[in-house]
Write a protein that holds these residues in place. Structure first.
Motif, mmCIF file in Angstrom:
data_model
loop_
_atom_site.group_PDB
_atom_site.id
_atom_site.type_symbol
_atom_site.label_atom_id
_atom_site.label_comp_id
_atom_site.label_asym_id
_atom_site.label_seq_id
_atom_site.Cartn_x
_atom_site.Cartn_y
_atom_site.Cartn_z
ATOM 1 N N GLN A 75 -6.786 -21.961 -7.108
ATOM 2 C CA GLN A 75 -6.266 -22.667 -5.934
ATOM 3 C C GLN A 75 -4.870 -22.163 -5.552
ATOM 4 O O GLN A 75 -3.919 -22.924 -5.400
ATOM 5 N N MET A 76 -4.792 -20.838 -5.444
ATOM 6 C CA MET A 76 -3.560 -20.169 -5.032
ATOM 7 C C MET A 76 -3.912 -19.168 -3.942
ATOM 8 O O MET A 76 -5.075 -18.874 -3.709
ATOM 9 N N ASN A 77 -2.889 -18.618 -3.328
ATOM 10 C CA ASN A 77 -3.076 -17.595 -2.315
ATOM 11 C C ASN A 77 -3.252 -16.239 -3.000
ATOM 12 O O ASN A 77 -2.518 -15.924 -3.934
ATOM 13 N N TRP A 78 -4.179 -15.425 -2.515
ATOM 14 C CA TRP A 78 -4.433 -14.128 -3.154
ATOM 15 C C TRP A 78 -3.213 -13.224 -3.102
ATOM 16 O O TRP A 78 -2.982 -12.443 -4.017
ATOM 17 N N SER A 79 -2.407 -13.308 -2.034
ATOM 18 C CA SER A 79 -1.232 -12.440 -1.945
ATOM 19 C C SER A 79 -0.170 -12.843 -2.972
ATOM 20 O O SER A 79 0.563 -11.983 -3.477
#
Length: 80
Positions: free
Chosen positions: A41-45
């Motif tokens: 549940q994080m941003n891929w970047s």
């Protein structure tokens, strides 16, 4: 007025090891950055920045990433 240049310290050896090990475990499991981002549940970047050693992480975030990959936190902090 232009912003003053930032004097950032280079990433610590520990940050580089964690990022390298995170990438190795992610790729070993056949996961893309997007797969891990969804699971954690994080941003891929953000995860890409972690893998490059650009982010200083709290221990809780490190633990969450290890759990998402199904590996121990210690394994991500230890050079092979």
């Amino acid at each position: 007025m232009p912003e003053a240049p930032r004097h950032e310290r280079p990433p610590s050896q520990e940050r580089l090891i964690f990022g390298r090990r995170l990438r190795e475990e992610r790729q070993k499991g056949g996961w893309t950055l997007e797969d891990l981002a969804a699971e954690a549940q994080m941003n891929w970047s953000y995860i890409a920045q972690i893998e490059r050693g650009e982010r200083n992480l709290p221990i809780d975030t490190m633990s969450l990433l290890a759990q998402a990959l199904g590996v121990s936190l210690v394994s991500l902090l230890t050079e092979k």
